[in-house]
Write a protein that holds these residues in place. Structure first.
Motif, PDB file in Angstrom:
ATOM      1  N   ASP A  53       0.869  -1.188   0.000  1.00 34.70           N
ATOM      2  CA  ASP A  53       0.000   0.000   0.000  1.00 34.70           C
ATOM      3  C   ASP A  53       0.902   1.233   0.000  1.00 34.70           C
ATOM      4  O   ASP A  53       1.391   1.641   1.048  1.00 34.70           O
ATOM      5  N   ARG A  86     -12.408  -0.334   5.033  1.00 33.11           N
ATOM      6  CA  ARG A  86     -11.887  -1.232   3.998  1.00 33.11           C
ATOM      7  C   ARG A  86     -10.841  -0.548   3.123  1.00 33.11           C
ATOM      8  O   ARG A  86      -9.791  -1.117   2.845  1.00 33.11           O
ATOM      9  N   THR A  87     -11.116   0.703   2.698  1.00 37.64           N
ATOM     10  CA  THR A  87     -10.203   1.415   1.793  1.00 37.64           C
ATOM     11  C   THR A  87      -9.740   2.769   2.334  1.00 37.64           C
ATOM     12  O   THR A  87      -8.928   3.429   1.691  1.00 37.64           O
ATOM     13  N   SER A  88     -10.261   3.189   3.473  1.00 33.34           N
ATOM     14  CA  SER A  88      -9.879   4.496   4.002  1.00 33.34           C
ATOM     15  C   SER A  88      -9.718   4.446   5.520  1.00 33.34           C
ATOM     16  O   SER A  88     -10.244   3.560   6.186  1.00 33.34           O
ATOM     17  N   ASN A 113      -6.666   4.606   0.355  1.00 32.59           N
ATOM     18  CA  ASN A 113      -5.664   3.755  -0.272  1.00 32.59           C
ATOM     19  C   ASN A 113      -6.057   3.548  -1.731  1.00 32.59           C
ATOM     20  O   ASN A 113      -7.178   3.139  -2.026  1.00 32.59           O
ATOM     21  N   MET A 122      -8.730   0.958  -3.148  1.00 24.84           N
ATOM     22  CA  MET A 122      -8.544  -0.481  -3.014  1.00 24.84           C
ATOM     23  C   MET A 122      -8.383  -0.824  -1.540  1.00 24.84           C
ATOM     24  O   MET A 122      -7.942   0.018  -0.746  1.00 24.84           O
ATOM     25  N   PRO A 123      -8.735  -2.037  -1.155  1.00 30.69           N
ATOM     26  CA  PRO A 123      -8.642  -2.428   0.261  1.00 30.69           C
ATOM     27  C   PRO A 123      -7.214  -2.373   0.785  1.00 30.69           C
ATOM     28  O   PRO A 123      -6.256  -2.635   0.055  1.00 30.69           O
ATOM     29  N   PHE A 124      -7.090  -2.024   2.054  1.00 36.02           N
ATOM     30  CA  PHE A 124      -5.798  -2.060   2.720  1.00 36.02           C
ATOM     31  C   PHE A 124      -5.312  -3.499   2.807  1.00 36.02           C
ATOM     32  O   PHE A 124      -6.103  -4.425   2.975  1.00 36.02           O
ATOM     33  N   SER A 125      -4.012  -3.683   2.733  1.00 32.12           N
ATOM     34  CA  SER A 125      -3.410  -5.014   2.865  1.00 32.12           C
ATOM     35  C   SER A 125      -3.416  -5.432   4.341  1.00 32.12           C
ATOM     36  O   SER A 125      -3.450  -4.574   5.243  1.00 32.12           O
ATOM     37  N   ARG A 129      -2.619  -3.062   7.806  1.00 31.79           N
ATOM     38  CA  ARG A 129      -3.563  -3.111   8.931  1.00 31.79           C
ATOM     39  C   ARG A 129      -2.862  -3.505  10.229  1.00 31.79           C
ATOM     40  O   ARG A 129      -3.124  -2.935  11.289  1.00 31.79           O
TER      41      ARG A 129
END
Length: 142
Positions: A53, A86-88, A113, A122-125, A129
């Protein structure tokens, strides 16, 4: 948990009255958050970064000013993650005097992200996380 990072106010950050220019508070927050992630292994270059990311952008920035920072010198930036979706993620922050006796400003910042190819959220890895877990602030008990 919150992080506390010292950040230096430079002479060229000041306005004509010798006060920290309002636009520079965001820069101080950026310097503090960037220092945390650099220490964790984040790099802008995907080949060098510990995390995949690497394209995160600020979607929203809100700040409330309480007391001006007067002159050059050190201040502290306290920051934490209020939530990570999920993405922020939403960072909370406070700009404090070096001795922590004055809250100069506080607010929040939303980061998103992005996929490097499409520039879409896109989703965070799982890795990012895990590294961000230390920043998540537990809600206050009622």
């Amino acid at each position: 948990m919150t992080q506390l990072k010292p950040v230096q106010v430079h002479f060229d950050d000041l306005d004509a009255m010798g006060l920290l220019h309002n636009s520079r508070y965001a820069l101080l927050v950026e310097r503090a958050v960037s220092a945390f992630w650099a220490e964790a292994g984040w790099r802008l270059d995907p080949a060098l970064s510990k995390f995949k990311d690497v394209y995160m952008v600020v979607r929203e920035f809100k700040i409330v000013y309480h007391a001006p920072v007067m002159g050059a010198g050190d201040v502290l930036v306290e920051f934490w993650l209020e939530r990570m979706g999920r993405t922020s993620g939403v960072y909370g922050f406070r700009v404090l005097s070096a001795d922590r006796s004055v809250v100069h400003a506080e607010g929040h910042r939303v980061n998103v992200n992005l996929d490097a190819t499409t520039l879409r959220p896109m989703p965070f890895s799982p890795e990012i996380r895990e590294a961000a877990a230390v920043l998540i602030r537990e809600p206050a008990a009622c």
